[in-house]
Enzyme design. Structure first.
Site, PDB file in Angstrom:
ATOM      1  N   ASP A 247       0.849  -1.192   0.000  1.00 46.31           N
ATOM      2  CA  ASP A 247       0.000   0.000   0.000  1.00 46.31           C
ATOM      3  C   ASP A 247       0.882   1.237   0.000  1.00 46.31           C
ATOM      4  O   ASP A 247       2.092   1.135  -0.243  1.00 46.31           O
ATOM      5  CB  ASP A 247      -0.937  -0.022   1.217  1.00 46.31           C
ATOM      6  N   HIS A 283      -4.158   5.785   3.718  1.00 42.04           N
ATOM      7  CA  HIS A 283      -4.792   4.537   3.303  1.00 42.04           C
ATOM      8  C   HIS A 283      -4.074   3.306   3.856  1.00 42.04           C
ATOM      9  O   HIS A 283      -4.704   2.401   4.440  1.00 42.04           O
ATOM     10  CB  HIS A 283      -4.838   4.492   1.774  1.00 42.04           C
ATOM     11  N   ASN A 387     -14.543  -0.437  -6.171  1.00 41.32           N
ATOM     12  CA  ASN A 387     -15.667   0.403  -5.753  1.00 41.32           C
ATOM     13  C   ASN A 387     -16.424   1.010  -6.919  1.00 41.32           C
ATOM     14  O   ASN A 387     -17.097   2.034  -6.766  1.00 41.32           O
ATOM     15  CB  ASN A 387     -15.156   1.540  -4.851  1.00 41.32           C
ATOM     16  N   SER A 448     -11.489  -1.533  -0.017  1.00 42.03           N
ATOM     17  CA  SER A 448     -10.162  -1.453   0.608  1.00 42.03           C
ATOM     18  C   SER A 448     -10.229  -1.766   2.095  1.00 42.03           C
ATOM     19  O   SER A 448      -9.275  -2.303   2.679  1.00 42.03           O
ATOM     20  CB  SER A 448      -9.574  -0.053   0.425  1.00 42.03           C
TER      21      SER A 448
END
Length: 578
Positions: A247, A283, A387, A448
């Site tokens: 990430d 994130h 998404n 996520s």
């Protein structure tokens, strides 16, 4: 909300006694109770009610199931008290009208309010019960007189506290315990009152102060819609398992993460160690908290596998001509540096069906991780479904990837969550509270946020049984999933681990059921079997075996039978699979 109950209102009688209406008169404002002589203000939580129903509760449930859900795990069966949750929050007028309508419909005898507390603490319910303390024992005469006048039921004296009595408002002039206890206190005749709030005194499974906000781990609004983390933690918490988070970097000094962060890390962008935290990007830190925030440290939140170890693999995920090669290198580094699980909450939103373009180098790295990682047992690789309605790439390119969608706290698919033939499993993904940089927390939504829940469950599984192969871990996750949301799960070609649905995959991941399934031995059957034998284990794996010489073989697998390689039953021999 009033219109919702139109059909119920039509069934209502036109005339009711004042007593009946009083039993459903809850004022959502200006409520209080007395504590140590002081007025304590109360605010009604209009999302919940406690009811005492008539015998035909099932009929009641069927009639208004579109408007209420019954919170099964918080019912007081001994006193026939049932907790209801409104499916949409009514305003004050609607709330009052609903209470009257419930009575008029003939299903409910009494309704009692819930009261709000802090944002981090669940609201608290009341019932028909309240407690009262005498000033002197002789005051029982006054008590009995007032009880008779107000039609209150005096249940009993508390055995080893002779000044205290338990009373009920059923059939009385009072609508609820708050109203009754306030009246008795204001007479001045009694020493104290207690509205008998329905406290949840059972110990929490963790002391992390924000645990009540982590509905994905333990859902106080609907205990049937969470991953059953607390029960899983009675068996394992993920110790000894390494989860690589690929990430935008992790804020590794975060006070609720640092104890579970490996000193070994990698920056996929530069191809060097250690990993890099991308300033302004929360994130990766948020994903990490859901996997492995520290448990029982009196800080903030807790992760699904709170004793697992996080390996940070960083990349800013900004578009570049070499991004696929860099991410491929990061994934390859991870499995070659002892990562058991590689979780990826990223993907190209162009996704499946949109001019399908692929990266051979990235796919090669993922496949190598799944086949060569963990000394050939295979790394578990999780990817967010996306998404944007259709699957993100590379989540869907290989069936061995665990592709994760998101659900809401009511068990329905999140509106943004991608779905389709490639979806494997779902997990909580709406309003997920987790860690962010600078020792903070925040609530995010997305697939996520769902994906690290599944990565954490995989860590719990492997910590129980590290000898499981990637295939076996996947089978456990998929076959133990909860069939939530009222979707039509069906037997589906190419889906061997149970009934499946394109919006929910195999269902909501279940940490407790998964670790129970993993906590059992594996029998590997190979070679020639020439005599009668019974194999009895949870997992039976057959690799290149032959049954011959009229042998009778029984596979008695408690949970799963996994067949790999070639398997032959020669003439005269028998195989029975229970």
């Amino acid at each position: 909300m009033i219109s919702i109950f139109k059909n119920l209102i039509m069934k209502a009688k036109l005339i009711f006694s004042l007593l009946i209406l009083a039993s459903f008169s809850i004022k959502a404002q200006d409520m209080f109770y007395y504590y140590k002589g002081n007025k304590i203000d109360l605010k009604v939580d209009k999302n919940y009610l406690n009811i005492i129903a008539k015998e035909e509760l099932q009929n009641f449930s069927d009639s208004i199931s579109n408007y209420f859900s019954i919170v099964q795990d918080e019912n007081d069966q001994s006193r026939k008290i049932t907790k209801l949750k409104f499916k949409s929050t009514p305003n004050e007028l609607e709330y009052t009208e609903v209470l009257k309508t419930l009575k008029r419909a003939g299903y409910v005898k009494y309704a009692f309010p819930y009261f709000e507390r802090s944002s981090e603490t669940p609201s608290i319910g009341t019932s028909d019960i309240f407690y009262l303390k005498l000033k002197e024992k002789k005051d029982t005469t006054i008590l009995k007189q007032i009880v008779k006048e107000r039609n209150v039921h005096m249940i009993e004296q508390i055995a080893y506290m002779p000044y205290w009595y338990i009373l009920s408002v059923q059939n009385s002039v009072f609508s609820n315990a708050i109203e009754a206890s306030n009246f008795f206190y204001e007479t001045g005749y009694f020493a104290d009152i207690d509205p008998a709030f329905m406290f949840d005194f059972k110990p929490q499974c963790t002391n992390d102060p924000m645990f009540n906000q982590l509905w994905g781990l333990s859902n106080s609004s609907d205990p049937n819609i969470d991953i059953n983390a607390c029960d899983a933690w009675t068996i394992t918490r993920g110790a000894g398992i390494h989860v690589a988070v690929v990430d935008q970097g992790i804020h590794m000094t975060h006070n609720d993460l640092s104890a579970n962060i490996s000193p070994v890390s990698f920056d996929a962008q530069s191809g060097t160690s250690p990993s890099v935290f991308v300033p302004g990007e929360a994130h990766g830190t948020h994903v990490t908290g859901t996997v492995a925030a520290v448990r029982n440290n009196n800080l903030q939140v807790v992760g699904v596998a709170p004793e697992s170890t996080i390996i940070g693999v960083s990349h800013d995920l900004y578009i570049s001509s070499t991004i696929s090669a860099e991410l491929a290198d990061g994934i390859s580094w991870a499995w070659q540096n002892n990562a058991d699980i590689i979780t990826n909450s990223w993907g190209d939103q162009g996704g499946l069906y949109y001019n399908e373009l692929y990266s051979a180098v990235l796919e090669d790295a993922i496949i190598n991780a799944m086949t060569q990682g963990r000394n050939g047992k295979g790394c578990i690789v999780t990817f967010a479904a996306g998404n944007w309605g259709v699957m993100d790439y590379p989540a869907y390119f290989d069936d061995r990837i665990i592709t994760v969608g998101a659900i809401e706290a009511n068990g329905s698919r999140a509106s943004f969550s991608a779905y389709g033939n490639e979806l494997d499993i779902v997990a909580p993904g709406v309003d997920i509270v987790s860690t962010i940089p600078n020792n903070g927390t925040a609530s995010y939504s997305g697939t996520s946020m769902a994906t690290p829940h599944v990565a954490g469950v995989a860590a719990l599984i492997l910590s129980i049984n590290p000898n499981l192969t990637r295939t076996q871990v996947t089978a456990i996750i998929e076959s133990t999933a909860q069939k939530v949301g009222g979707y039509n799960y069906q037997i589906t070609s190419g889906r061997p681990n149970g009934i499946w649905n394109q919006e929910m995959g195999y269902g909501l991941v279940d940490a407790y059921a998964a670790v129970q399934a993993a906590d059992c031995p594996t029998t590997i059957v190979s070679g020639t079997i020439s005599s009668d034998i019974t194999y009895s284990d949870c997992i039976i794996e057959v690799v290149n075996a032959t049954i011959q010489n009229n042998a009778d073989v029984v596979f008695d697998a408690e949970e799963y039978t996994l067949i790999n390689g070639t398997f032959e039953v020669q003439a005269g021999s028998t195989l029975e699979v229970k």
